[in-house]
Enzyme design. Sequence first.
Site, PDB file in Angstrom:
ATOM      1  N   SER A 120       0.825  -1.213   0.000  1.00  0.00           N
ATOM      2  CA  SER A 120       0.000   0.000   0.000  1.00  0.00           C
ATOM      3  C   SER A 120       0.853   1.253   0.000  1.00  0.00           C
ATOM      4  O   SER A 120       0.371   2.321  -0.373  1.00  0.00           O
ATOM      5  CB  SER A 120      -0.851   0.050   1.270  1.00  0.00           C
ATOM      6  N   HIS A 141      -2.170  -2.863  -6.472  1.00  0.00           N
ATOM      7  CA  HIS A 141      -2.710  -2.535  -5.155  1.00  0.00           C
ATOM      8  C   HIS A 141      -4.198  -2.849  -5.106  1.00  0.00           C
ATOM      9  O   HIS A 141      -5.021  -2.148  -5.697  1.00  0.00           O
ATOM     10  CB  HIS A 141      -2.454  -1.046  -4.863  1.00  0.00           C
ATOM     11  N   GLU A 153      -5.359  -0.816  -8.282  1.00  0.00           N
ATOM     12  CA  GLU A 153      -4.494   0.232  -8.835  1.00  0.00           C
ATOM     13  C   GLU A 153      -3.204  -0.426  -9.332  1.00  0.00           C
ATOM     14  O   GLU A 153      -2.492  -1.062  -8.551  1.00  0.00           O
ATOM     15  CB  GLU A 153      -4.160   1.269  -7.756  1.00  0.00           C
ATOM     16  N   ASN A 192      -5.876   6.259  -1.880  1.00  0.00           N
ATOM     17  CA  ASN A 192      -5.480   6.633  -0.525  1.00  0.00           C
ATOM     18  C   ASN A 192      -5.099   8.102  -0.429  1.00  0.00           C
ATOM     19  O   ASN A 192      -5.281   8.717   0.618  1.00  0.00           O
ATOM     20  CB  ASN A 192      -4.352   5.731  -0.026  1.00  0.00           C
TER      21      ASN A 192
END
Length: 285
Positions: A120, A141, A153, A192
């Site tokens: 991450s 991800h 991702e 994120n």
Amino acid sequence: MSLQRLAVVGAGSMGAQIAQQAALGGIEVTLQDKSYEQLAKAAESNRGHLMRRVENGKLAQADANTALGRVRVTTDLAEAARDADFVIEAVFEDLGVKRSIFADLDRLAPAAAVLASNSSTMGISKIAEATSTPERCVNMHFFYPVLVMDLVEVVRGPQTSDETAQRAMAMGRAMGRTPVLINKEIDGFIVNRILHAATQEAYRLLDAGVAGFEDIDIAVEKGLNWPMGPFRLGDFSGLDVTYNARLHMFKTTGDERYRPSSQLEAKVKAGKLGRKTKEGWYTYE
Ligand SMILES: NC(=O)c1ccc[n+]([C@@H]2O[C@H](COP(=O)([O-])OP(=O)(O)OC[C@H]3O[C@@H](n4cnc5c(N)ncnc54)[C@H](O)[C@@H]3O)[C@@H](O)[C@H]2O)c1
């Protein structure tokens, strides 16, 4: 280029479900973990998920059995990597551990295999340094829980080849997931980054006494149509995860915008980490 055989390294919360999701897409998977107990736990948990789908009429029993049968487990990395067209690593978020696994995969996996990391926070270039073939390394991800969350991702490092990026996109689709391509290796990728920006603002409002966490959650849920407000979501993901992600961004960028909230830090220090400890912002039965 074939995408028939996938090796998944690490059978924790993410790896177990990445393996099962790929198997649902018709891919033959070998799931590897250093711990046999983790592999057994992963298999049991995946069986439970698929059986619930069968009970709800969302999956035929025969298809569930086939998908479960497509995931083989092993503690031997060499065995998992040997025939793989594609490897996805999902072990602890520890650069040293990831580097050492990538160095092994570089030797053990076929030369044509893509080596992906589900990290991450770590751009693939840092991990790929441990290999002699950074062009075949990429971030993939996924989101927790992988059996539910549709997005993946795909993040290119500066040395990731076009072919590797395209194969990662194709693997995402073959697994029945929707991939997006990120051309630059940046902290937080897309989701994120946007989530952190919104969540930091929620914490700023809380720390400044503008509103209580319940009202901020309600405002975000009703006004922005998020399924969960930032505090409920923090409890769901684990407040330690939220806190450590902020701390990492703050330390790597030095940017005050990422400094973790004092109230979040207090929760983590008190061991109130959310659902998994039965108390975070909210309390749970
Ligand atoms: N949990 C999330 O919400 C989430 C979301 C997206 C990405 N990620 C990323 O996915 C990765 C895994 O996270 P997780 O939450 O599944 O972790 P986890 O702690 O649940 O599982 C990690 C697994 O890795 C195994 N492992 C450790 N060292 C190993 C080794 N040398 N060889 C083989 N297996 C090894 C452990 O036994 C464990 O089963 C991390 O990089 C994390 O950043 C996590």
